[in-house]
Design a protein around this motif. Structure first.
Motif, PDB file in Angstrom:
ATOM      1  N   GLN A   1       6.831  13.569  -1.774  1.00 55.54           N
ATOM      2  CA  GLN A   1       5.880  12.698  -1.083  1.00 55.54           C
ATOM      3  C   GLN A   1       6.015  11.257  -1.582  1.00 55.54           C
ATOM      4  O   GLN A   1       5.873  10.314  -0.800  1.00 55.54           O
ATOM      5  N   ALA A   2       6.277  11.098  -2.848  1.00 59.21           N
ATOM      6  CA  ALA A   2       6.473   9.756  -3.399  1.00 59.21           C
ATOM      7  C   ALA A   2       7.669   9.085  -2.737  1.00 59.21           C
ATOM      8  O   ALA A   2       7.589   7.924  -2.312  1.00 59.21           O
ATOM      9  N   GLU A   3       8.771   9.818  -2.637  1.00 61.49           N
ATOM     10  CA  GLU A   3       9.967   9.226  -2.027  1.00 61.49           C
ATOM     11  C   GLU A   3       9.718   8.847  -0.573  1.00 61.49           C
ATOM     12  O   GLU A   3      10.160   7.788  -0.109  1.00 61.49           O
ATOM     13  N   GLU A   4       8.978   9.671   0.156  1.00 57.41           N
ATOM     14  CA  GLU A   4       8.628   9.333   1.542  1.00 57.41           C
ATOM     15  C   GLU A   4       7.815   8.043   1.598  1.00 57.41           C
ATOM     16  O   GLU A   4       8.042   7.192   2.467  1.00 57.41           O
ATOM     17  N   ALA A   5       6.864   7.895   0.691  1.00 54.72           N
ATOM     18  CA  ALA A   5       6.038   6.686   0.676  1.00 54.72           C
ATOM     19  C   ALA A   5       6.886   5.452   0.344  1.00 54.72           C
ATOM     20  O   ALA A   5       6.733   4.398   0.981  1.00 54.72           O
ATOM     21  N   PHE A   6       7.786   5.588  -0.619  1.00 51.62           N
ATOM     22  CA  PHE A   6       8.660   4.455  -0.955  1.00 51.62           C
ATOM     23  C   PHE A   6       9.590   4.131   0.212  1.00 51.62           C
ATOM     24  O   PHE A   6       9.837   2.954   0.509  1.00 51.62           O
TER      25      PHE A   6
ATOM     26  N   ALA B   1       0.836  -1.205   0.000  1.00 55.67           N
ATOM     27  CA  ALA B   1       0.000   0.000   0.000  1.00 55.67           C
ATOM     28  C   ALA B   1       0.869   1.253   0.000  1.00 55.67           C
ATOM     29  O   ALA B   1       0.568   2.229  -0.689  1.00 55.67           O
ATOM     30  N   ALA B   2       1.969   1.226   0.762  1.00 50.92           N
ATOM     31  CA  ALA B   2       2.872   2.382   0.790  1.00 50.92           C
ATOM     32  C   ALA B   2       3.528   2.579  -0.582  1.00 50.92           C
ATOM     33  O   ALA B   2       3.654   3.714  -1.061  1.00 50.92           O
ATOM     34  N   ALA B   3       3.930   1.475  -1.230  1.00 58.32           N
ATOM     35  CA  ALA B   3       4.530   1.586  -2.568  1.00 58.32           C
ATOM     36  C   ALA B   3       3.498   2.087  -3.576  1.00 58.32           C
ATOM     37  O   ALA B   3       3.817   2.911  -4.443  1.00 58.32           O
ATOM     38  N   ALA B   4       2.263   1.619  -3.462  1.00 57.37           N
ATOM     39  CA  ALA B   4       1.203   2.091  -4.357  1.00 57.37           C
ATOM     40  C   ALA B   4       0.939   3.577  -4.135  1.00 57.37           C
ATOM     41  O   ALA B   4       0.703   4.325  -5.092  1.00 57.37           O
ATOM     42  N   LEU B   5       1.001   4.015  -2.888  1.00 55.60           N
ATOM     43  CA  LEU B   5       0.860   5.445  -2.589  1.00 55.60           C
ATOM     44  C   LEU B   5       1.983   6.226  -3.267  1.00 55.60           C
ATOM     45  O   LEU B   5       1.750   7.272  -3.879  1.00 55.60           O
TER      46      LEU B   5
END
Length: 163
Positions: free
Chosen positions: A49-54, A33-37
């Protein structure tokens, strides 16, 4: 997370982000879910924000291939080719099952970073693999032609000779 996937597939990216965020908030161990985010944030051009989620996905699942690839894209975007290369290589090592289009994109991204770092032969080898995986992608052929003009070497592999 399923609602997030449904929204993302329909292009409802803000809604998808909200569903994925909620899933991760409820269970931080949901690396998928975090990677999908992160993927949704990339599509929204919200790279930090993408890098934080990854990063969050990798904190719970360090070998998550999609998160590695996504974080590599983020690192490359913000001017960290060495960090991107680490993530791309880890994604390549951890994702032998990738379908041809995804494998081609990963090879191409890794090739671009290698070329940027002055590692022409390695870059061309990876670009060759990208073309073998997805020969219909015209952009890969253009990148190969431009790279050959700048690199002045050619891989000795049979794959390269074939293309």
């Amino acid at each position: 997370a399923n609602l997030g996937q449904a929204c993302a597939s329909q292009g409802l990216l803000e809604q998808a982000a909200a569903y994925f965020r909620r899933a991760v908030d409820l269970d931080p161990s949901l690396a998928g879910a975090a990677a999908a985010l992160g993927d949704v944030f990339v599509r929204l051009d919200r790279w930090p924000q993408a890098e934080e989620a990854f990063d969050q996905a990798l904190a719970t699942a360090p070998n998550h291939g999609a998160a590695r690839y996504g974080r590599g894209l983020c690192r490359h975007r913000r001017g960290d080719p060495r960090g991107a290369l680490i993530d791309f290589k880890a994604a390549l090592n951890g994702r032998p099952e990738l379908e041809a289009p995804a494998r081609s994109s990963l090879f191409a991204s890794t090739a671009q970073v290698q070329l940027q770092l002055g590692r022409g032969l390695e870059g061309l080898e990876l670009l060759t693999k990208a073309i073998v995986a997805a020969p219909e992608r015209d952009a890969l052929w253009r990148l190969m032609a431009n790279s050959l003009r700048n690199v002045k070497v050619a891989p000795a592999s049979t794959e390269f000779e074939t293309i």
